[in-house]
Design an enzyme around this catalytic site. Structure first.
Site, PDB file in Angstrom:
ATOM      1  N   ASN A  19       0.864  -1.198  -0.014  1.00  0.00           N
ATOM      2  CA  ASN A  19       0.048  -0.084  -0.046  1.00  0.00           C
ATOM      3  C   ASN A  19       0.903   1.299  -0.103  1.00  0.00           C
ATOM      4  OD1 ASN A  19      -1.885   2.042   0.443  1.00  0.00           O
ATOM      5  ND2 ASN A  19      -2.573   1.327   2.429  1.00  0.00           N
ATOM      6  N   TRP A  20       0.962   2.062  -1.277  1.00  0.00           N
ATOM      7  CA  TRP A  20       1.927   2.952  -1.358  1.00  0.00           C
ATOM      8  C   TRP A  20       1.299   4.373  -0.805  1.00  0.00           C
ATOM      9  CZ3 TRP A  20       4.006   1.534  -6.807  1.00  0.00           C
ATOM     10  CH2 TRP A  20       4.827   0.712  -6.779  1.00  0.00           C
ATOM     11  N   LYS A  21       0.075   4.248  -0.239  1.00  0.00           N
ATOM     12  CA  LYS A  21      -0.568   5.739   0.177  1.00  0.00           C
ATOM     13  C   LYS A  21      -0.466   6.563  -0.725  1.00  0.00           C
ATOM     14  CE  LYS A  21      -0.274   3.397   4.630  1.00  0.00           C
ATOM     15  NZ  LYS A  21      -0.403   3.701   6.004  1.00  0.00           N
ATOM     16  N   HIS A 104      -9.503   1.505   4.013  1.00  0.00           N
ATOM     17  CA  HIS A 104      -8.639   1.738   4.879  1.00  0.00           C
ATOM     18  C   HIS A 104      -8.674   2.765   6.312  1.00  0.00           C
ATOM     19  CE1 HIS A 104      -4.499   2.889   5.894  1.00  0.00           C
ATOM     20  NE2 HIS A 104      -3.893   1.629   5.319  1.00  0.00           N
ATOM     21  N   GLU A 106      -7.280   5.001   7.167  1.00  0.00           N
ATOM     22  CA  GLU A 106      -6.871   6.555   6.882  1.00  0.00           C
ATOM     23  C   GLU A 106      -8.007   6.995   6.046  1.00  0.00           C
ATOM     24  OE1 GLU A 106      -3.006   5.904   5.111  1.00  0.00           O
ATOM     25  OE2 GLU A 106      -2.511   5.131   7.342  1.00  0.00           O
ATOM     26  N   GLU A 176      -6.129  -4.407  10.292  1.00  0.00           N
ATOM     27  CA  GLU A 176      -5.007  -3.478  10.393  1.00  0.00           C
ATOM     28  C   GLU A 176      -5.370  -2.449  11.838  1.00  0.00           C
ATOM     29  OE1 GLU A 176      -2.811  -2.542   6.470  1.00  0.00           O
ATOM     30  OE2 GLU A 176      -4.219  -0.935   6.799  1.00  0.00           O
ATOM     31  N   GLY A 182       2.141   2.305  11.057  1.00  0.00           N
ATOM     32  CA  GLY A 182       3.237   3.403  11.011  1.00  0.00           C
ATOM     33  C   GLY A 182       4.139   3.476  12.296  1.00  0.00           C
ATOM     34  N   SER A 222       2.924  -1.926  10.416  1.00  0.00           N
ATOM     35  CA  SER A 222       4.128  -2.003  10.548  1.00  0.00           C
ATOM     36  C   SER A 222       4.957  -3.425  10.257  1.00  0.00           C
ATOM     37  CB  SER A 222       4.518  -1.537  12.293  1.00  0.00           C
ATOM     38  OG  SER A 222       4.398  -0.238  12.402  1.00  0.00           O
ATOM     39  N   GLY A 243       2.731  -1.095   4.269  1.00  0.00           N
ATOM     40  CA  GLY A 243       2.559   0.282   3.962  1.00  0.00           C
ATOM     41  C   GLY A 243       4.245   0.825   3.921  1.00  0.00           C
ATOM     42  N   GLY A 244       4.774   1.446   4.853  1.00  0.00           N
ATOM     43  CA  GLY A 244       6.166   1.880   4.856  1.00  0.00           C
ATOM     44  C   GLY A 244       7.148   1.139   4.173  1.00  0.00           C
TER      45      GLY A 244
END
Ligand code: PGA
Length: 273
Positions: A19-21, A104, A106, A176, A182, A222, A243-244
């Site tokens: 997930n590159w957001k 998601h 966010e 999640e 994160g 994470s 993600g990150g």
């Protein structure tokens, strides 16, 4: 003697999703794919990319002829209409997307995504043949209040309300927990295992045990190359939403290798842990 724990991992292939957001221009995304493919052919474990909307055309073109899959990070549930700034399922299909991320945290938190809109999007995705990856998870406060089970039950049953059983097993859930996104530390294995078991039971109560058995549940929050092995070793974890650590081709490839090792190991044991 302890009964061997049967898993259906061989039936539920592991999936690693990036997930590159709101990161990466089309050129950055294509460069990632080239670098990723230089270290990893992406075979042996299903690998899915969720780029930003603006990078979808470049990414679907760049993965052509490879085994990499592509999805959008969001969509509207209708095919067309006066909805400025929105993207429809038919538009995503026309670009070659096979998956779509829905709900998601966010989007729930910053863009007013609700359990109801998650349900509309999930039903629309399934009706269009797009594979939905539906995110659920509790906040830190909800966990502290002992409300995790109730939150997961509410989110899963609301997402699946009115879903036709035919084809529903293609749907994927992602657990999640918001407090682990994160954060640098994923949820502890016992928490993850418990949440995944609950989500599967919630799916079973709406769609029946057989479909619940087939549906994949990813863990997200994470995940990185150091902790992927312990998370992916859990019986009810069918992959990861990253993600990150997915922004860097080397680290995303390392997570993919871990998943492949786990799948091979599981296969060697005849599908048992
Ligand atoms: P993270 O993000 O891996 O950076 O924690 C996961 C996600 O939000 O999907």
């Amino acid at each position: 003697m302890e009964r061997p724990r049967l898993t259906v991992t061989s039936m539920r292939p592991l999936l690693i999703a990036a997930n590159w957001k709101m990161h990466k221009t089309p050129a950055d995304a294509v460069a990632f794919i080239e670098d990723f493919r230089a270290v990893d052919a992406g075979d042996g474990v299903e690998t899915l990319l969720f780029p930003a909307m603006t990078s979808l055309p470049a990414v679907t073109a760049a993965v052509r002829g490879t085994q990499l899959e592509v999805g959008a990070q969001n969509m509207h549930w209708l095919d067309e209409g006066a909805y400025t700034g929105e993207t429809s399922p038919t538009m995503l299909l026309a670009l070659g997307c096979t998956h779509v991320l829905i709900g998601h945290s966010e989007r729930r938190r910053y863009f007013n995504e609700t359990d109801e809109s998650v349900n509309w999007k999930l039903r629309s995705a399934l009706a269009h043949g797009l594979i939905p990856v539906v995110c659920v998870g509790e906040t830190k406060g909800e966990r502290a209040a002992g409300a995790t089970a109730a939150v997961l039950e509410r989110q899963v049953s609301a997402a699946l309300r009115g879903v036709d059983r035919t084809g529903a097993e293609t749907a994927i859930f992602a657990y999640e927990p918001l407090w682990a996104i994160g954060d640098g530390s994923p949820a502890p294995p016992s928490v993850t295992e418990d949440a995944h078991t609950r989500i599967r039971a919630n799916v079973a109560s709406v769609l029946g045990a057989e479909i619940a058995h087939r549906i994949r549940i990813l863990y997200g929050g994470s995940v990185d190359p150091q902790n992927a092995a312990s998370l992916l070793a859990l019986a009810d974890v069918d992959g990861a939403l990253v993600g990150g650590a997915s922004l860097d081709p080397q680290s995303f490839a390392a997570i993919g290798r871990t998943a492949r090792d786990r799948a091979n190991d599981c296969r060697a044991r005849g599908g048992q842990f």
